[in-house]
Design an enzyme around this catalytic site. Structure first.
Site, PDB file in Angstrom:
ATOM      1  CG  HIS A 178     -41.683 -40.245  19.026  1.00 56.16           C
ATOM      2  ND1 HIS A 178     -42.116 -39.842  17.777  1.00 56.16           N
ATOM      3  CD2 HIS A 178     -42.791 -40.650  19.700  1.00 56.16           C
ATOM      4  CE1 HIS A 178     -43.429 -39.999  17.711  1.00 56.16           C
ATOM      5  NE2 HIS A 178     -43.865 -40.484  18.854  1.00 56.16           N
ATOM      6  CD  GLU A 183     -43.044 -44.990  20.974  1.00 57.52           C
ATOM      7  OE1 GLU A 183     -44.199 -45.173  20.552  1.00 57.52           O
ATOM      8  OE2 GLU A 183     -42.676 -43.922  21.522  1.00 57.52           O
ATOM      9  CG  HIS A 184     -43.967 -44.159  15.798  1.00 55.72           C
ATOM     10  ND1 HIS A 184     -45.152 -43.881  15.160  1.00 55.72           N
ATOM     11  CD2 HIS A 184     -43.984 -43.426  16.944  1.00 55.72           C
ATOM     12  CE1 HIS A 184     -45.852 -43.014  15.872  1.00 55.72           C
ATOM     13  NE2 HIS A 184     -45.156 -42.718  16.962  1.00 55.72           N
ATOM     14  CD  GLU A 196     -46.974 -38.940  17.557  1.00 52.19           C
ATOM     15  OE1 GLU A 196     -46.982 -39.067  18.794  1.00 52.19           O
ATOM     16  OE2 GLU A 196     -46.334 -39.699  16.800  1.00 52.19           O
TER      17      GLU A 196
END
Length: 412
Positions: A46, A49-50, A126
């Site tokens: 994840h 991906e950022h 997040e």
């Protein structure tokens, strides 16, 4: 008609030409997600991906964002337990440009320390935002209850502790291990000619990599109970039952069953829990399929004092479903609903790109619309009733997020 092409290095390209639209969706799908991680690098899929949006050798993070805004396009990404996808949707005359930017992000991201530091803070926020949402936490808690220490039980976002350890070097190492050609599918759908495959091949067809994904030991289903005490207005309850893996021959019987149980406003759970008894605003069920396992989840949120009653009502609904079976009307309605949502979803180039990318990555095959409709039509009352009796047993997992963290009396 879906065209499929495998490059010399192992990257697969799937293209669906839809001449009736003016848009093109391009997705880069990688067969890696949180199930490919371990307790030390949990969250790296994840975070990577950022970081792909934070600048390349020739474009800054701002230039990547502006490049799509300036042509009226969209670019985004997501990470799941089993795959990661970077995608763009643009007008057909900008397809080449979108491909160029996506490939630049894929191959040339720089992961400089300053951007790493900033993005870690973004992901920390997040995680905190997620932590403030009990109806999200409870689903992660259920995965943990079902899969225990198997990576399918890990949170996709990772933790603040694991995130702190990520460096540019670790990201590059993860790419070299997981983003290999055999693990990559490029999916294109929209108003684009078949020759566009060769354009994609120019970018993705020659890079090298050695390892192909190998799934570690098949996960086992555990009927654990996990609770979390949290100051909330409601108690959030999830029940998890063992489901079916991706591509299972009986998957459509389960999809029809789930629809009847808790997949719509006319479903049994919605009608009984919300409409008849007023116990919850939100109650539903869904099925998650992975490559070698699956979970059927039932969720309900209610006031802490009504938690026992909510659990009893769900259990009564399941008992009635098993003892009496579904009606002919429910079967017909559920099938028509599924066919309708399938047809409507295929009006979007983005959803077609997603469907084709996922099918190629997980199943290595593509069924036509007619074949899927035929499979839905072949679902029988007996098939659905047998499915209900085999899935909804006493072997189920539970997760709960509530002010007192106390399970319903019948679950203690």
């Amino acid at each position: 008609m879906i065209k499929k092409y495998t490059c010399q290095n192992g990257v697969t390209i799937v293209l669906e030409n839809i001449p009736t639209v003016r848009s093109v969706a391009i997705g880069v799908w990688i067969g890696t997600g949180s199930r490919d991680e371990d307790p030390i690098n949990n969250g790296i899929s994840h975070f990577l991906e950022h970081m792909f949006f934070k600048g390349t050798k020739t474009r800054t993070a701002r230039e990547i964002a502006e490049s799509f805004d300036s042509i009226g396009g969209q670019v985004n990404a997501f990470t799941s337990k089993e795959y990661t996808c970077y995608y763009a949707k643009v007008l057909d005359n900008h397809a080449q440009f979108a491909l160029d930017v996506l490939s630049d992000m894929f191959f040339n991201s720089t992961f400089v320390d300053e951007e790493l530091k900033k993005e870690k803070n973004v992901v920390y926020e997040e995680i905190k935002m997620y932590d403030d949402t009990p109806d999200d936490i409870v689903h992660d808690l259920l995965s943990k209850a079902v899969y225990e220490n198997h990576p399918l039980g890990f949170p996709i976002l990772g933790t603040e502790e694991t995130l702190a350890e990520f460096t540019g070097e670790k990201l590059q190492q993860y790419i070299s291990e997981r983003y290999t050609p055999e693990n990559v599918v490029i999916s294109i759908a929209g108003n684009v000619q078949d020759t566009f495959i060769h354009e994609v091949e120019k970018y993705f067809g020659s890079y090298e990599g050695t390892t192909k994904r190998s799934l570690e030991n098949k996960p086992f289903f555990h009927a654990n109970r996990l609770t979390r005490k949290k100051e909330t207005e409601q108690a959030h309850l999830c029940l998890g039952y063992e489901g079916l893996q991706v591509g299972h021959e009986d998957i459509y019987s389960l999809i029809v069953l789930n629809n009847i149980l808790g997949g719509s406003m006319s479903s049994r759970l919605f009608q009984e829990v919300r409409e008849q008894r007023g116990l919850a605003y939100s109650v539903f069920s869904y099925h998650s399929s992975y490559q070698d396992s699956g979970i059927v989840t039932i969720y309900g949120g209610t006031g802490a004092k009504q938690l026992d009653l909510l659990f009893e009502t769900i259990q009564e609904t399941l008992q009635k479903l098993k003892s009496d079976g579904i009606t002919e009307k429910e079967l017909i309605n559920s099938k028509e609903q599924l066919k309708g949502s399938l047809m409507l979803s295929l009006e979007s180039t983005n959803s077609r790109m997603s469907r084709n990318g996922k099918n190629e990555l997980l199943l290595k095959r593509h069924r036509s619309l007619d074949e899927i409709v035929e499979q839905i039509d072949q679902v029988t009352q007996n098939g659905v009733n047998n499915m209900a009796n085999s899935i909804f047993t006493d072997h189920f997992a539970v997760s709960l997020v509530a002010p007192d963290g106390e399970l319903p009396n019948k679950l203690k």
